[in-house]
Motif scaffolding. Structure first.
Motif, short mmCIF file in Angstrom:
data_model
loop_
_atom_site.label_atom_id
_atom_site.label_comp_id
_atom_site.label_asym_id
_atom_site.label_seq_id
_atom_site.Cartn_x
_atom_site.Cartn_y
_atom_site.Cartn_z
N GLN A 1 0.63 -0.72 -0.67
CA GLN A 1 0.11 -0.10 -0.19
C GLN A 1 0.92 1.68 -0.31
O GLN A 1 0.53 2.22 -0.34
N ALA A 2 1.88 1.12 1.02
CA ALA A 2 3.19 2.61 1.19
C ALA A 2 3.31 3.26 -0.22
O ALA A 2 3.58 4.11 -0.89
N HIS A 3 4.00 1.37 -0.82
CA HIS A 3 5.12 1.92 -2.45
C HIS A 3 3.30 2.14 -3.44
O HIS A 3 3.65 2.94 -4.26
N LEU A 4 1.76 2.01 -2.99
CA LEU A 4 1.15 1.83 -4.18
C LEU A 4 0.39 4.00 -3.86
O LEU A 4 0.69 4.78 -4.79
N VAL A 5 0.91 3.82 -2.91
CA VAL A 5 0.43 5.73 -2.58
C VAL A 5 1.66 6.30 -3.56
O VAL A 5 1.72 7.54 -3.37
N VAL A 6 3.18 5.92 -2.99
CA VAL A 6 4.22 6.99 -3.74
C VAL A 6 4.63 6.82 -5.13
O VAL A 6 4.01 7.87 -5.64
N ARG A 7 3.59 6.03 -5.78
CA ARG A 7 2.69 5.93 -7.00
C ARG A 7 2.20 6.72 -7.51
O ARG A 7 2.46 7.25 -8.75
N MET A 8 0.83 7.06 -6.70
CA MET A 8 0.25 7.44 -6.73
C MET A 8 -0.13 9.35 -6.86
O MET A 8 -0.44 9.87 -7.50
N VAL A 9 0.93 9.43 -6.09
CA VAL A 9 1.10 10.71 -5.97
C VAL A 9 2.63 11.60 -7.05
O VAL A 9 2.62 12.28 -6.75
N ALA A 10 3.37 10.70 -7.53
CA ALA A 10 4.05 10.71 -7.90
C ALA A 10 4.26 11.76 -8.90
O ALA A 10 5.21 12.27 -9.27
N HIS A 11 3.24 11.63 -9.75
CA HIS A 11 2.99 12.55 -10.41
C HIS A 11 2.10 13.95 -10.60
O HIS A 11 2.87 14.97 -11.83
N THR A 12 2.52 14.33 -9.43
CA THR A 12 1.77 15.80 -8.87
C THR A 12 2.60 16.05 -9.08
O THR A 12 3.59 16.73 -8.39
N PRO A 13 2.94 17.78 -9.50
CA PRO A 13 3.48 18.81 -9.20
C PRO A 13 4.06 19.16 -7.98
O PRO A 13 2.96 19.47 -7.25
N ALA A 14 5.28 19.90 -8.56
CA ALA A 14 5.70 20.05 -7.00
C ALA A 14 5.12 20.65 -5.96
O ALA A 14 5.37 20.58 -4.86
N TRP A 15 4.92 22.10 -7.09
CA TRP A 15 4.06 23.47 -6.37
C TRP A 15 2.33 22.65 -5.56
O TRP A 15 2.10 23.76 -4.56
N LEU A 16 1.97 21.81 -6.17
CA LEU A 16 0.78 20.98 -5.62
C LEU A 16 1.31 20.56 -4.43
O LEU A 16 0.42 20.52 -3.02
N SER A 17 1.88 19.95 -4.62
CA SER A 17 2.69 19.30 -3.50
C SER A 17 2.92 19.96 -2.22
O SER A 17 2.51 19.62 -1.04
N GLU A 18 3.16 20.25 -2.84
CA GLU A 18 3.47 21.56 -1.20
C GLU A 18 2.59 22.41 -0.72
O GLU A 18 2.26 22.21 0.55
#
Length: 231
Positions: free
Chosen positions: A152-169
């Motif tokens: 699940q942890a690896h899946l969460v990381v994959r699912m958010v990997a494409h999020t632009p840096a400014w939006l992740s912040e």
């Protein structure tokens, strides 16, 4: 269906934050006067942010989460992706109405545009609530029963990997501030126990930088190890 605690619970949490955003946006639209230029801009800015959140979230599900789940035997109906297309079209229409409120000629009657924003937000809320309920009640529990906490942890990381840096912040602190204290403390405990160290440090650093001092202090008190992970 029996499922164990795991990092995919963050999926429930982003849904909780999305649900809570609608009453706030609707109140903002109801309270905004046509003569309040600053208020109209604030409303437009908040709608734009919410549109980005929904777009990235829908892409994460359709492009990453759902295909991986299907490969593991979970039946994810295509109707959920069709929902995303309809809902993102709706958010486009809300953004278009907001632009009309901001960039109009003198003397132009924009009262109908503000009325549309209010009606469109209410309609999208109803649509999204039904969609989210299906995912919360049917899809996510299956994934949490099938995937180990580490998977699940690896899946969460994959699912958010494409999020632009400014939006992740912005979006992760927004989610943490939006959900209940019980849910945020529980989620961070699960992350500490299961998230790869590098990913944990990155996410906790974003949270620490973006949430209020009171929220961060409460997390440090409630989640053993989170202060160390946050640097």
């Amino acid at each position: 269906m029996t499922w164990q605690s795991g990092p995919l619970e963050s999926w429930f949490d982003i849904h909780e934050a999305i649900r809570k955003e609608f009453p706030r946006l609707r109140k903002m639209a109801d309270d905004t006067d046509l003569g309040d230029t600053n208020g109209l801009k604030r409303l437009s800015d908040e709608v734009v942010f919410f549109a980005e959140v929904l777009t990235v979230h829908s892409l994460s599900e359709d492009g990453v989460g759902f295909p991986i789940m299907r490969s593991r035997g979970i039946s994810v109906p295509e109707s959920l992706s069709e929902d995303h297309h309809r809902e993102l079209t709706a958010i486009y229409d809300i953004r278009r109405s907001c632009l009309e409120l901001l960039f109009h000629e003198e003397g132009q009657d924009v009262a109908p545009a503000l009325d549309r924003v209010r009606q469109q937000l209410a309609a999208l809320e109803t649509d999204l609530n039904a969609h989210i309920t299906t995912e919360d009640d049917v899809i996510i529990p299956q994934a949490m029963a099938l995937f180990s906490p580490q998977e699940q942890a690896h899946l969460v990381v994959r699912m958010v990997a494409h999020t632009p840096a400014w939006l992740s912040e912005t979006v992760l602190p927004w989610m943490i501030e939006s959900i209940s204290r019980e849910h945020r403390v529980h989620l961070l405990k699960v992350w500490v126990d299961n998230m790869p160290p590098e990913a944990l440090r990155e996410k906790v650093g974003v949270i620490r930088a973006g949430v209020s001092p009171d929220t961060w202090r409460d997390l440090v008190e409630g989640v053993p190890g989170i202060g160390k992970a946050g640097g």
